[in-house]
Design a protein around this motif. Structure first.
Motif, PDB file in Angstrom:
ATOM      1  N   THR A  32      -3.193   3.399   3.199  1.00 47.95           N
ATOM      2  CA  THR A  32      -4.209   2.345   3.279  1.00 47.95           C
ATOM      3  C   THR A  32      -3.792   1.284   4.292  1.00 47.95           C
ATOM      4  OG1 THR A  32      -4.726   2.683   0.951  1.00 47.95           O
ATOM      5  CG2 THR A  32      -5.499   0.636   1.956  1.00 47.95           C
ATOM      6  N   GLY A  33      -4.710   0.927   5.169  1.00 46.85           N
ATOM      7  CA  GLY A  33      -4.447  -0.105   6.162  1.00 46.85           C
ATOM      8  C   GLY A  33      -3.541   0.325   7.288  1.00 46.85           C
ATOM      9  N   TYR A  60      -8.275   3.341   7.424  1.00 50.55           N
ATOM     10  CA  TYR A  60      -7.409   2.870   8.500  1.00 50.55           C
ATOM     11  C   TYR A  60      -7.557   1.359   8.690  1.00 50.55           C
ATOM     12  CZ  TYR A  60     -10.732   2.109  12.366  1.00 50.55           C
ATOM     13  OH  TYR A  60     -11.711   1.604  13.188  1.00 50.55           O
ATOM     14  N   LEU A  61      -6.647   0.764   9.448  1.00 48.89           N
ATOM     15  CA  LEU A  61      -6.501  -0.686   9.532  1.00 48.89           C
ATOM     16  C   LEU A  61      -7.787  -1.404   9.915  1.00 48.89           C
ATOM     17  CD1 LEU A  61      -4.666  -3.166   9.434  1.00 48.89           C
ATOM     18  CD2 LEU A  61      -4.046  -2.713  11.822  1.00 48.89           C
ATOM     19  N   LEU A 100     -10.166  -1.529   7.042  1.00 47.50           N
ATOM     20  CA  LEU A 100      -9.666  -2.381   5.966  1.00 47.50           C
ATOM     21  C   LEU A 100      -9.924  -3.849   6.282  1.00 47.50           C
ATOM     22  CD1 LEU A 100      -7.841  -2.385   3.283  1.00 47.50           C
ATOM     23  CD2 LEU A 100      -6.000  -3.034   4.836  1.00 47.50           C
ATOM     24  N   LEU A 101      -9.711  -4.255   7.533  1.00 46.55           N
ATOM     25  CA  LEU A 101      -9.890  -5.650   7.917  1.00 46.55           C
ATOM     26  C   LEU A 101     -11.357  -6.064   7.916  1.00 46.55           C
ATOM     27  CD1 LEU A 101      -7.281  -5.938  10.818  1.00 46.55           C
ATOM     28  CD2 LEU A 101      -7.059  -6.730   8.457  1.00 46.55           C
ATOM     29  N   ASN A 128      -9.016 -11.673   8.411  1.00 51.13           N
ATOM     30  CA  ASN A 128      -8.672 -10.980   7.163  1.00 51.13           C
ATOM     31  C   ASN A 128      -7.285 -10.338   7.186  1.00 51.13           C
ATOM     32  OD1 ASN A 128     -11.286 -11.575   6.084  1.00 51.13           O
ATOM     33  ND2 ASN A 128     -12.112  -9.856   7.271  1.00 51.13           N
ATOM     34  N   ALA A 129      -6.427 -10.780   8.108  1.00 53.67           N
ATOM     35  CA  ALA A 129      -5.088 -10.193   8.191  1.00 53.67           C
ATOM     36  C   ALA A 129      -4.315 -10.393   6.893  1.00 53.67           C
ATOM     37  CB  ALA A 129      -4.321 -10.788   9.362  1.00 53.67           C
ATOM     38  N   ALA A 179      -4.368  -7.517   4.437  1.00 56.48           N
ATOM     39  CA  ALA A 179      -3.526  -6.348   4.713  1.00 56.48           C
ATOM     40  C   ALA A 179      -2.056  -6.602   4.407  1.00 56.48           C
ATOM     41  CB  ALA A 179      -3.684  -5.920   6.175  1.00 56.48           C
ATOM     42  N   THR A 180      -1.639  -7.868   4.420  1.00 54.89           N
ATOM     43  CA  THR A 180      -0.219  -8.152   4.219  1.00 54.89           C
ATOM     44  C   THR A 180       0.256  -7.805   2.819  1.00 54.89           C
ATOM     45  OG1 THR A 180      -0.692 -10.463   3.638  1.00 54.89           O
ATOM     46  CG2 THR A 180      -0.215  -9.974   5.958  1.00 54.89           C
ATOM     47  N   LEU A 209       0.120  -5.076   1.512  1.00 55.51           N
ATOM     48  CA  LEU A 209       0.699  -3.740   1.590  1.00 55.51           C
ATOM     49  C   LEU A 209       1.994  -3.732   2.395  1.00 55.51           C
ATOM     50  CD1 LEU A 209      -2.609  -1.790   2.342  1.00 55.51           C
ATOM     51  CD2 LEU A 209      -1.372  -1.839   0.166  1.00 55.51           C
ATOM     52  N   TRP A 210       2.361  -4.901   2.934  1.00 53.28           N
ATOM     53  CA  TRP A 210       3.529  -4.985   3.815  1.00 53.28           C
ATOM     54  C   TRP A 210       4.785  -5.111   2.977  1.00 53.28           C
ATOM     55  CZ3 TRP A 210       3.126  -3.735   8.718  1.00 53.28           C
ATOM     56  CH2 TRP A 210       4.156  -4.037   9.600  1.00 53.28           C
TER      57      TRP A 210
END
Length: 374
Positions: A132-133, A162-163, A166-167, A311-312, A315-316, A318-319
């Protein structure tokens, strides 16, 4: 092409295997499954194989798919390594926010559109599904590693996963359908993949996936020709008529998908099977994402936040696994390459890699758990 990329290319030409200058001209032929003519690979399965790696981007029924493959001879000497621009996986309106010299670099140990090595083979096929992402090159080092050792590897950007999607909160991924679309294109000799025609062994297929992609490949264990499945940071595998082995990999500090999922997945999976647990590592240990940085040392998250990519922050979440003090991404890459190549070669190339797994824990102190049921 940036100067540092050119310098890397020159270094590869001078010193050899760091950037794929080893060529099939140095091939000591050995027999693979069904008497396939393959180049003998180093016993150390973390080491690159005999082939220079070619790369080609194709479109298959709306899917952007990258193909990495064993290339012919010393063709790489006339080329620069292929480089992937991380902005391509952002929504189009966000891409121009990041200046050229601030983009995290992903330089491939591969070369664009090299001639395919048709003198050897046919080659087993491996399909990879990202998490994801992420995107099709999220685990690029493993893709090129396998291609250098005699596999044709394909990975798609999965819509809804994909990224860029997701964003934009565009969900609804159909990863299993995407993988079947790519396999069907291979089996039907689709024009986009005509350069692979009669060069791949479609009765020797491996599926590798990370996180959501790992769940997807597990569900396709029963497809015709699928002999080897590797779910990473996911669960276990399902039975299949052609399945000959699975390698379940997890990180003990994973905060996205707990390692207990891999342990229970291993227990429920059909034999033959193996489990590898990596200590002091998180969710992204099975990708190259933590290591992707720009020339200022800023990673993808830092760059996204600095240039206010929309919207970054979403996604973070998942970091996971990139913090200081966790396993060095370079070491994680070596462990993953070693284990996956050993398993894939054992099943899909009919090479005995028993000793590789017997020495796994002794070789890598960060492998905290290894189990097998063969």
């Amino acid at each position: 092409m940036r100067l540092n990329t050119r310098m890397l290319a020159v270094m590869g030409m001078l010193v050899g295997p760091a950037f794929g200058v080893m060529a099939s001209e140095n091939c000591e032929v050995r027999s693979g499954c069904n008497a396939a003519a393959l180049c003998a690979a180093p016993e150390d399965t973390s080491a690159a194989g005999a082939w220079t790696v070619g790369a080609r981007t194709v479109n298959i029924k709306g899917l952007t798919v990258e193909v990495w493959y064993p290339a012919e001879g010393n063709a790489s000497l006339a080329a620069l390594p292929k480089e992937y621009d991380m902005r391509l996986w952002l929504p189009s309106k966000e891409q121009k926010k990041i200046p050229d010299d601030k983009v995290p670099e992903q330089v491939c140990d591969c070369y664009a559109d090299l001639p395919f090595d048709a003198e050897h083979g046919p080659y087993p096929v491996v399909l990879f599904a990202h998490g994801t992402g992420a995107f099709r090159t999220q685990t690029l080092s493993l893709m090129t590693h396998l291609a250098s050792r005699g596999f044709v590897v394909l990975a798609a950007d999965h819509p809804g996963l994909y990224l860029g999607d997701l964003l934009q909160f565009k969900f609804g991924a159909k990863v299993t359908t995407d993988l079947q679309t790519v396999l069907n294109a291979l089996k039907s000799n689709a024009p986009e993949l005509s350069f692979l025609q009669k060069k791949v062994a479609l009765n020797h297929i491996g599926l590798i996936g990370h996180s959501a992609g790992g769940n997807a490949v597990s569900s396709l264990s029963g497809l015709e020709g699928v002999e080897f499945v590797v779910p990473m940071a996911a669960g276990g595998t399902q039975n299949g008529p052609d399945l000959k082995g699975s390698l379940i990999m997890g990180a003990l500090n994973d905060k996205v998908v707990a390692y207990s999922r891999q342990q229970s997945g291993f227990a429920q999976s059909p034999s033959p099977k193996r489990l590898v647990g990596i200590a002091n590592a998180g969710h992204l240990a099975f990708s190259d994402l933590c290591a992707l940085k720009n020339k200022d040392g800023e990673d993808m998250v830092a760059v996204a936040q600095k240039y206010k990519i929309a919207n970054a922050g979403f996604a973070t979440g998942l970091w996971d696994g990139c913090a200081d003090g966790q396993l060095d991404p370079a070491q994680a890459k070596v462990i993953v390459n070693y284990a996956v190549a050993a398993g894939a070669e054992e099943v899909l190339q009919c090479v005995d890699r028993t000793d590789s797994f017997k020495s796994l824990k002794g070789r890598y102190k960060d492998v905290s758990e290894y189990k097998e049921a063969l």
